[in-house]
Design a protein around this motif. Structure first.
Motif, mmCIF file in Angstrom:
data_model
loop_
_atom_site.group_PDB
_atom_site.id
_atom_site.type_symbol
_atom_site.label_atom_id
_atom_site.label_comp_id
_atom_site.label_asym_id
_atom_site.label_seq_id
_atom_site.Cartn_x
_atom_site.Cartn_y
_atom_site.Cartn_z
ATOM 1 N N UNK A 185 5.425 -3.123 -2.873
ATOM 2 C CA UNK A 185 5.888 -4.317 -3.788
ATOM 3 C C UNK A 185 5.124 -5.746 -3.389
ATOM 4 N N UNK A 186 4.173 -5.426 -2.769
ATOM 5 C CA UNK A 186 3.274 -6.678 -2.770
ATOM 6 C C UNK A 186 3.125 -7.711 -3.981
ATOM 7 N N UNK A 187 3.406 -8.854 -3.578
ATOM 8 C CA UNK A 187 2.992 -9.749 -4.702
ATOM 9 C C UNK A 187 1.642 -9.531 -5.252
ATOM 10 N N UNK A 188 1.174 -9.759 -6.293
ATOM 11 C CA UNK A 188 -0.275 -9.713 -6.795
ATOM 12 C C UNK A 188 -1.197 -10.486 -6.012
ATOM 13 N N UNK A 189 -1.059 -11.642 -5.587
ATOM 14 C CA UNK A 189 -1.902 -12.056 -4.599
ATOM 15 C C UNK A 189 -2.088 -11.551 -3.052
ATOM 16 N N UNK A 190 -0.881 -10.711 -2.906
ATOM 17 C CA UNK A 190 -1.042 -9.947 -1.707
ATOM 18 C C UNK A 190 -1.496 -8.667 -1.719
ATOM 19 N N UNK A 191 -1.909 -8.252 -2.717
ATOM 20 C CA UNK A 191 -2.282 -6.731 -2.938
ATOM 21 C C UNK A 191 -3.854 -6.391 -2.300
ATOM 22 N N UNK A 192 -4.858 -7.367 -1.979
ATOM 23 C CA UNK A 192 -5.665 -7.076 -1.276
ATOM 24 C C UNK A 192 -5.439 -6.870 0.332
ATOM 25 N N UNK A 193 -4.233 -7.535 0.694
ATOM 26 C CA UNK A 193 -3.781 -7.255 1.784
ATOM 27 C C UNK A 193 -3.121 -6.053 1.965
ATOM 28 N N UNK A 194 -2.458 -5.774 1.113
ATOM 29 C CA UNK A 194 -1.598 -4.266 1.038
ATOM 30 C C UNK A 194 -2.718 -3.100 1.076
ATOM 31 N N UNK A 195 -3.651 -3.525 0.300
ATOM 32 C CA UNK A 195 -4.859 -2.078 0.434
ATOM 33 C C UNK A 195 -5.303 -2.149 1.851
ATOM 34 N N UNK A 196 -5.596 -3.487 2.445
ATOM 35 C CA UNK A 196 -6.022 -3.364 4.022
ATOM 36 C C UNK A 196 -5.132 -2.601 4.685
ATOM 37 N N UNK A 197 -3.951 -3.139 4.546
ATOM 38 C CA UNK A 197 -2.759 -2.438 5.675
ATOM 39 C C UNK A 197 -2.948 -0.852 5.289
ATOM 40 N N UNK A 198 -2.842 -0.325 3.976
ATOM 41 C CA UNK A 198 -3.063 0.949 4.008
ATOM 42 C C UNK A 198 -4.168 1.706 4.628
ATOM 43 N N UNK A 199 -5.598 0.991 4.300
ATOM 44 C CA UNK A 199 -6.636 1.280 4.927
ATOM 45 C C UNK A 199 -6.661 1.525 6.576
ATOM 46 N N UNK A 200 -6.007 0.434 7.138
ATOM 47 C CA UNK A 200 -5.766 0.480 8.732
ATOM 48 C C UNK A 200 -4.978 1.663 9.223
ATOM 49 N N UNK A 201 -3.888 1.915 8.350
ATOM 50 C CA UNK A 201 -2.812 2.920 8.536
ATOM 51 C C UNK A 201 -3.671 4.171 8.833
#
Length: 273
Positions: A185-201
């Motif tokens: 449910x990341x805000x559009x501005x936070x989508x790059x951070x959400x993708x980075x979080x997925x990659x790290x996990x």
């Protein structure tokens, strides 16, 4: 309403099937009974709250499926089997983190719980919503708990003491819930951070899975079968990695879809000509 009550009763009856209700009341099984009662109450409150605040779309379906999987994983026979099998213990963890947690995130149960509990737990709801604004931070907290609970000492502590086992389950469930919520449910501005979080996990769980897979000695005592440990590592490494990849793909697809629709609107407006 009958379905909700039946589901709650199922959650409460599972400890009796797996361990015996009287045994749960006596001594070390008490934490299992307490956990089942709290779980059943949360499920019932959600069902009652859904009558006041109607869930959108398929949110109720996702929530009930998630609660059913959680009940069967935490209080069913799988919990007994996980005490002697590393791979089944890993399967239990995977169901919590990769099935229940993302379904909870899609179910969005907070409005229904808030409708029943009012302002009683408002600081908790506010804390959850604030934490969900930071995908990378929630991923780091979730990742730290995964590694901490897979250290040999704490892993065996959870197996030997039902109370610690319930705490372990709660750590995995709620940290994974926050992680998936903040990413899906990341805000559009936070989508790059959400993708980075997925990659790290994806990377650190894959590393832990590889360590378990290629380890040449049992990490959790000589009584544990090495091949069973290697199977546990494969479960975390391969199916787990695919789930995180699917989550990242879904986030990226929604993000690109929004950008494409915005471009279409701009291109079709008079000012865009």
């Amino acid at each position: 309403m009958r379905v909700i009550v039946a589901a709650a009763l199922l959650a409460l009856s599972l400890p009796a099937c797996a361990h015996g209700l009287l045994e749960s009341v006596r001594g070390e099984r008490l934490p299992i009974l307490v956990g089942a009662l709290l779980f059943g109450a949360a499920w019932l409150l959600y069902g009652l709250g859904a009558r006041r605040v109607r869930p959108h779309g398929h949110e109720a379906l996702w929530m009930h499926v998630a609660m059913l999987i959680a009940a069967l994983s935490a209080f069913g026979p799988l919990d007994d089997w996980a005490e002697t099998s590393t791979s089944l213990h890993m399967l239990q963890h995977m169901l919590f983190m990769l099935a229940v947690a993302p379904l909870w995130a899609l179910g969005r149960p907070l409005p229904q719980w808030r409708a029943m509990l009012g302002a009683t737990l408002q600081p908790l709801w506010n804390g959850i919503l604030r934490a969900a604004r930071y995908p990378v931070a929630t991923a780091m907290v979730h990742g730290a708990l995964i590694w901490i609970w897979h250290t040999p000492r704490l892993y065996l502590l959870a197996l030997e003491h039902p109370g610690w086992h319930m705490i372990e389950h709660a750590c995995f469930l709620f940290s994974a819930w926050l992680f998936w919520w903040s990413c899906l449910h990341a805000h559009p501005r936070l989508v790059p951070q959400a993708l980075l979080a997925m990659l790290l996990t994806l990377m650190h769980t894959g590393l832990l899975g590889a360590l378990l897979t290629f380890g040449d000695t049992p990490f959790y005592g000589d009584a544990r079968d090495l091949q069973d440990q290697q199977l546990a590592g494969l479960l975390m490494w391969v199916p787990g990695g695919l789930v995180y990849l699917a989550g990242a793909g879904w986030i990226a697809w929604r993000w690109l879809g929004r950008l494409w629709r915005r471009q279409q609107r701009v291109g079709s407006s008079p000012l865009g000509e």
